[in-house]
Every structure is written in C-alpha cells, then in structure tokens.
Enzyme design. Structure first.
Site, short mmCIF file in Angstrom:
data_model
loop_
_atom_site.label_atom_id
_atom_site.label_comp_id
_atom_site.label_asym_id
_atom_site.label_seq_id
_atom_site.Cartn_x
_atom_site.Cartn_y
_atom_site.Cartn_z
N LYS A 162 0.85 -1.20 0.00
CA LYS A 162 0.00 0.00 0.00
C LYS A 162 0.88 1.24 0.00
CE LYS A 162 -3.77 -2.35 2.37
NZ LYS A 162 -4.43 -2.61 3.65
N GLN A 171 -4.10 -0.78 9.78
CA GLN A 171 -4.07 -2.15 9.25
C GLN A 171 -4.66 -3.12 10.27
OE1 GLN A 171 -3.11 -3.13 6.07
NE2 GLN A 171 -3.89 -5.12 6.68
N ASP A 201 -10.74 3.18 4.55
CA ASP A 201 -11.18 1.78 4.50
C ASP A 201 -12.70 1.68 4.53
OD1 ASP A 201 -9.08 0.06 4.16
OD2 ASP A 201 -8.57 -0.07 6.28
#
Ligand code: NDP
Length: 296
Positions: free
Chosen positions: A53, A97, A120
């Site tokens: 990412k 994460q 997200d």
C-alpha cells in the site's frame, strides 16, 4: 469454452492512472494528498500488505506516512496516534491495518477515526452512509469487485448476484453496493442451506469466504461472472482463492484469478478513496463538518 480473464493488475492500472490524474489536479491547487498507514505489531501478512500500500500510494503521488508501532502498544497510545492523525491537516486518509494484535480493541480505534479520513470505509458513519445511500467512503475490496466488472462492461442492473460471505469488510458492504447498482442480491453465509444450488442461479458470483477452492466448477452457472475475493495460503506456500479456478473457468463467462485479481483492485481503490477524501476535505469542507459533528 474458457472464461474471459478479469485481470486485476490491468484493471488496477486503469484506476491508478485515474487517481494520478486526480492527484495531479490537487497538486496543481497546492494540495498534496496525504495517506497515513498505521501498522501495529509484526504480523507477516500485514507487513506485506502495508508495504504494498505504501509503495502504490507513493507511486500515485501521495505523501505517505507509515507509523509502525510495537505489538505491546497500549490502547490509549494507539488512540493518541489516531487523534493526532485526525487533526493533521497534511493527512487526508488514515488506514489502520487490521487485524490488530490481541488486547487492542479494533472497533474502538475505528470508531475514533475522522470519518472523512476513513479510507477503509469501516467507520460506523460510513457504514451507515452506505446503507442509506448517502455520500461517504465505501470499503475498498467491494469497490474493487464492482470496478473490475464495470471495466469489462459486465452489467449489474437486473442481474442475480450471489455473495458468499457476510463480513463487514467484504460480503455485507458488497451486497449493499450491488443493491445500490440494481442487482438482485442473495447473501450466503455459514448457515446457508444448499449453497451450491443458490450459487448455480447466479449471473454474478462473489466468493468472500476464506476457504481454498470451496466453490467448485459445478457451482457455476454457464456464462456467469465469477469474482474470487478469497486469499488462502496453501501448505506449499502458494496462494489460492475461494474458487477452484481451473474448473470454474471452463463454465464461467468471466473470472478473476488469485493472485492478480481482487488483491490489486483493493489497493487501487484505497488510492482512489484517498484521492476522493483529499478532494472532499480540501475542496468543500462545509457539509462534511456537519457529518463530523454528528459523530460526537
Ligand atoms: P471473514 O472470515 O470475516 O468472513 C467469512 C465469511 O464467510 C463469513 O460471513 C462466514 O459466514 C462465511 N463462511 C465461512 N465458512 C463458510 C462456509 N463453509 N459456507 C458459507 N459461508 C461461509 O472473512 P473476510 O470477509 O474478511 O475475508 C474473506 C476472504 O477474502 C478471506 O480469504 C480473506 O483473506 C479475503 N480478503 C481478500 C481481500 C483482497 O484484497 N483480495 C481483502 C479482504 C479479504 P458467517 O458469517 O456465518 O460466519
């Protein structure tokens, strides 16, 4: 007949190009979109995801800040990091994460994100926005599933979409997005009876389960589009999807591979969400302020 391969790397490249153009436009206005990636602990899979990412975001022209914290980090210290990033004007997207190491409450951390920066799409206000059909940030993997179908002009409206899996990360938001796009949606899970029978009625079959090759060739309706979200590590170290690819491609009209399917699409949509968040925050802050207010 062999299915059309829905190549996630190629489709992701198209998205990344679009994002680059958006980032260039923002930079032209003196805005440098920033993404912060928070990694707690040393889970090997998470390390790989974060590295990918980070790299993709830099290539797209974002300012990237990766915050690495030890697995012993206290909830209050992680919360403080999120608070700082929420306030940081140079950060437009924050990605924590998941999963977090044991002992840390992921839900509380997600709840504390500024929903405008929640790239997200997991904050309750963004989940609610999706359910309500309002503006918000949508989760990356489900967005990637639709994007790859759109690029191949596979129609969603009126199609019977079967989604296997109902997680908050993939299955549930995917089913809402499909509904928004006028598909007829059936959502299956571990208690569903006759999974195979239901799958066989799908024009669009999505597998997001986490069981290697659970979806067999004879689960697939002739000509269906098959989107395999699963990423399963085999004993030999190789990656396998939730779909038996070799068998499925003989019946499907189109199919995503694993790896090289939804994985790259997810990262591309993260970049897309970050550019979107930056544009919204910088270009029209007023209405979103109201949304933040509602979060308190
Ligand atoms: P979860 O474990 O959170 O959810 C799995 C879902 O599958 C649950 O809804 C569960 O049902 C259902 N399920 C489990 N076993 C069965 C079964 N035998 N029959 C029918 N349904 C079943 O996983 P995620 O949604 O987070 O991820 C799914 C897969 O996608 C994983 O392989 C993951 O690695 C991968 N993934 C890939 C991404 C990418 O970028 N390509 C991103 C995110 C995930 P129930 O709710 O009843 O328990």
């Amino acid at each position: 007949v062999s299915a059309v391969l829905l190549d996630g790397k190629a489709a992701a490249a198209v998205v990344r190009e679009r994002v680059r153009a958006g980032v260039d436009r923002l930079r032209g206005q003196g805005i440098v979109p920033g993404l912060a990636v928070v990694l707690v602990g040393d889970d090997p899979a998470s390390q790989v995801y974060v590295r990918n990412k980070d790299k993709a975001a830099k290539e797209a022209g974002f300012e990237v800040r990766t915050v690495r914290l030890p697995s012993t980090t206290a909830q209050s210290d992680l919360a403080a990091v999120v608070r700082e990033l929420n306030e940081d004007r140079g950060v437009h997207g924050i990605l924590v994460q998941l999963p977090l190491p044991r002992g840390l409450d992921a839900a509380r951390i997600v709840d504390s994100l500024d929903p405008r920066k929640d790239v997200d799409g997991l904050h309750p206000l963004n989940v609610a926005a999706l359910a309500l059909g309002r503006e918000g940030l949508r989760p990356c993997t489900p967005l990637g599933c639709l994007e790859i179908l759109d690029q191949h002009r596979i129609p969603l409206a009126g199609a019977h979409a079967v989604v296997i899996g109902r997680s908050m990360l993939v299955g549930k938001p995917l089913s809402l997005l499909l509904l928004e796009r006028n598909a007829t949606v059936t959502v299956c899970h571990s208690q569903s009876r006759d999974l195979k029978g239901i799958a066989r009625t799908a024009d669009l079959l999505f597998a997001a389960v986490g069981r290697a090759r659970m979806v067999q060739g004879d689960w697939i309706r002739e000509g269906a589009a098959v989107v395999d979200v699963g990423i399963n590590r085999e004993p030999d170290g190789k990656l396998a999807g939730d779909v038996d690819f070799e068998a499925a491609r003989e019946r499907a009209g189109a199919i995503t591979p694993v790896p090289g399917g939804i994985g790259p699409m997810t990262i591309a949509m993260l970049l897309s969400n970050t550019a979107l968040a930056a544009a919204r925050i910088e270009e029209r802050p007023a209405p979103v302020q109201e949304m933040r207010g509602a979060a308190r």
